[in-house]
Every structure is written in structure tokens, then in C-alpha cells.
Design an enzyme around this catalytic site. Structure first.
Site, mmCIF file in Angstrom:
data_model
loop_
_atom_site.group_PDB
_atom_site.id
_atom_site.type_symbol
_atom_site.label_atom_id
_atom_site.label_comp_id
_atom_site.label_asym_id
_atom_site.label_seq_id
_atom_site.Cartn_x
_atom_site.Cartn_y
_atom_site.Cartn_z
ATOM 1 N N HIS A 175 0.832 -1.212 0.000
ATOM 2 C CA HIS A 175 0.000 0.000 0.000
ATOM 3 C C HIS A 175 0.863 1.257 0.000
ATOM 4 C CE1 HIS A 175 -3.188 -2.652 1.736
ATOM 5 N NE2 HIS A 175 -4.023 -1.769 1.282
ATOM 6 N N ASN A 218 8.163 -3.827 2.768
ATOM 7 C CA ASN A 218 6.759 -3.632 3.125
ATOM 8 C C ASN A 218 6.480 -3.934 4.596
ATOM 9 O OD1 ASN A 218 3.909 -3.320 2.838
ATOM 10 N ND2 ASN A 218 3.707 -5.533 2.553
ATOM 11 N N ASP A 243 14.936 17.376 -2.470
ATOM 12 C CA ASP A 243 15.712 17.707 -3.678
ATOM 13 C C ASP A 243 16.205 16.457 -4.385
ATOM 14 O OD1 ASP A 243 15.573 20.431 -3.770
ATOM 15 O OD2 ASP A 243 17.397 20.780 -2.594
ATOM 16 N N ASP A 267 8.348 17.647 -9.470
ATOM 17 C CA ASP A 267 8.478 18.761 -8.537
ATOM 18 C C ASP A 267 7.380 18.635 -7.490
ATOM 19 O OD1 ASP A 267 8.973 21.150 -7.245
ATOM 20 O OD2 ASP A 267 7.999 22.390 -8.791
ATOM 21 N N PHE A 268 7.782 18.451 -6.240
ATOM 22 C CA PHE A 268 6.824 18.357 -5.136
ATOM 23 C C PHE A 268 6.674 19.714 -4.447
ATOM 24 C CE2 PHE A 268 8.433 14.069 -5.709
ATOM 25 C CZ PHE A 268 7.257 13.335 -5.720
ATOM 26 N N GLN A 289 10.251 26.687 -0.279
ATOM 27 C CA GLN A 289 10.408 25.382 -0.924
ATOM 28 C C GLN A 289 11.892 25.006 -0.985
ATOM 29 O OE1 GLN A 289 8.918 23.501 -5.066
ATOM 30 N NE2 GLN A 289 7.832 25.337 -4.522
#
Ligand code: MN
Ligand code: MN
Length: 273
Positions: free
Chosen positions: A118, A149, A241, A250-251, A260
Site C-alpha cells: 500500500h 513492506n 531535492d 516537482d513536489f 520550498q
């Protein structure tokens, strides 16, 4: 004739009322997804392989070539944790995928040697049965090794739970895979070489406008292989980065550019707490 006119007028009024009523109710439920991408919808240079799926429980970008999500993004706080038991049936094909897209099914993972891992954890959506079942769509799943996991990834999920439930934090989480080797299950489901997770840690009730240069972020990139259980998740911390460079997305693109920059180069250290 006259009564006909009245009937028609009434019918038109009735239809108009119904349409506006159903629009307002569907609008109400259809904006719930926005909180999951409050810090920005992650984007890369090629949007043709991003099919965005918006649910009240999470938002994801599906890659129809890889047959997995590019990323999954979700909000998390104490209110998402409830008493609903984990769905015990099979995982589901995602019905929100376009008609012409292959829909990964439960048995595609069977005997592959990989867990159905998940992204949004089942336990993170336990307020309602619908919430919990939504985490079992295979678009919310990546092939993960048992060690990843069931150990390292899970340990970080426990840590998120304690941040929400014990420390009353508001988390904005993004997760997905890093795919460089091109490995697949039966030339179908792409197997990530490693899995990343980005967690922006705010206080309960906070959102985009509360993110500042001191905001804590946890970013990890964990290898998707067995034999990694000698380390815990903190061994695999990195910066946003480096994740952005590695996968090209790009978050946090709704966050002010200067802020940012500052939070994306941070590497989480336990002493931050
Ligand atoms: Mn898991
Ligand atoms: Mn960014």
C-alpha cells in the site's frame, strides 16, 4: 391548453431544482480530494503519462505504461484513524482508470515474490468501510519486497501514526517508486528499484499557509530489496531535492519558492524533535 402550460412549467421547475440540487451535493463530496494535494499537485516535464485520479481519500497520478502510480498524495491526521477492520478480501482493479488502460488485478501479483505494498496504508483509512476499501485499489499499490513492506516501510507508517495520534500532527504525505531498471512482474507491473516517501509535518488543522522555513519534513528513499532489515527507516533519510532529481517530479510546488528551496534540501535528523 392552459393546464398543459402549467404542467410543463412545473416540470421545468422540478427538473431545474433537481439538477441544481444534485450538482450541489456532488460538489460537496467532490472537493474532498483537494486537501490531499494542498501543497501542490506534483508535476514533471511530460504530463502525458500522468492520469490523475481524485478520491475523497487520496489523489494519485497513474502511469498507464508502468501500470502503477507515479505518486500518491494524501493528508493524514488523527481523524482518519478509526475502528474499521482492515478489508480482508482481494485487492480491486481501479474503476476510475480510462477504458483503454490495462487494469492491474489482484492475481497479477500472486506468486511474483512481491507484496502488494500500500502507498496509503490500510490503517490510515479506517473511519469508514468505504475509506478502508479505497486503499485496496491496485492503483494505490506498488510491488514491494517483504523486508521493505513488512519492516522498514511499516516502521515509518507506525511513526506517522504516532505523530498523528499521540502528537496531534497534520501530515501531508507523498509516496511512490523510483524506476530505473525497468523490471516488471510478468512484463506487466513495474517494480520500483526503491520507494520514496515525503512527509510534511504540521500541527493539527494547519495547511499550505503554515509551511515555513522551519517546517519539519521527512524524506526517505528505501531500496526495494530483501536483506535490509539490519537498518531502520532513519538510515534511508534523504532530501526532497534528491527525490525530485531522481524521479523528475516537482513536489510542494504550491509552497513559496524560497521556503520550498529551504525545506527541500533538509535531511531529517532525529534530533530535530
Ligand atoms: Mn504496507
Ligand atoms: Mn519542489
Amino acid at each position: 391548453m392552459r393546464s398543459n402550460k402549467i404542467l410543463i412549467t412545473l416540470l421545468i421547475l422540478f427538473l431545474a431544482f433537481n439538477v441544481s440540487f444534485s450538482q450541489s451535493t456532488s460538489k460537496k463530496s467532490s472537493t474532498k480530494w483537494k486537501k490531499h494535494v494542498a501543497l501542490g499537485i506534483p508535476t514533471d516535464s511530460d504530463s502525458s503519462d500522468d492520469f490523475i485520479i481524485k478520491r475523497p481519500q487520496y489523489v494519485l497520478s497513474y502511469n498507464a505504461d508502468k501500470n502503477v502510480a507515479n505518486w500518491v498524495s494524501w493528508n493524514l491526521n488523527k481523524s482518519w484513524y478509526g475502528k474499521v477492520k482492515r478489508w480482508s478480501g482481494s485487492f480491486f482493479k481501479d474503476p476510475l482508470l480510462p477504458k483503454d488502460v490495462y487494469k492491474v488485478k489482484h492475481s497479477d501479483y500472486t506468486n511474483s515474490g512481491y507484496d502488494r505494498g500500500h502507498m496509503v496504508r490500510s490503517e490510515e483509512r479506517t473511519k469508514t468501510v468505504t475509506d478502508n476499501k479505497s486503499t485496496f485499489y491496485l492503483s494505490n499499490v506498488l510491488p514491494q519486497t517483504a523486508d521493505l513492506n513488512q519492516r522498514l516501510w511499516l516502521d515509518l507508517e507506525y511513526y506517522c501514526q504516532s505523530l498523528c495520534v499521540d502528537s496531534l500532527k497534520e501530515l501531508y504525505v507523498m509516496a511512490g517508486g523510483v524506476f530505473h531498471s525497468g523490471n516488471r512482474i510478468e512484463s506487466l507491473v513495474s517494480i520500483p528499484d526503491s520507494c520514496f516517501k515525503i512527509i510534511v509535518v504540521l500541527n493539527k488543522g494547519e495547511g499550505l499557509s503554515d509551511v515555513n522555513a522551519n517546517t519539519e519534513v521527512i524524506a526517505v528513499m528505501m531500496p526495494n530489496k530483501d536483506g535490509i532489515i539490519d537498518f531502520d527507516w532513519k538510515h534511508y533519510t534523504t532530501s526532497i531535492d534528491r527525490i525530485e532529481k531522481s524521479i523528475g517530479y516537482d513536489f510542494l510546488n504550491m509552497v513559496d519558492e524560497d521556503i520550498q528551496k529551504m525545506i527541500e534540501l533538509k535531511v531529517y535528523k532525529e534530533c530535530n524533535n
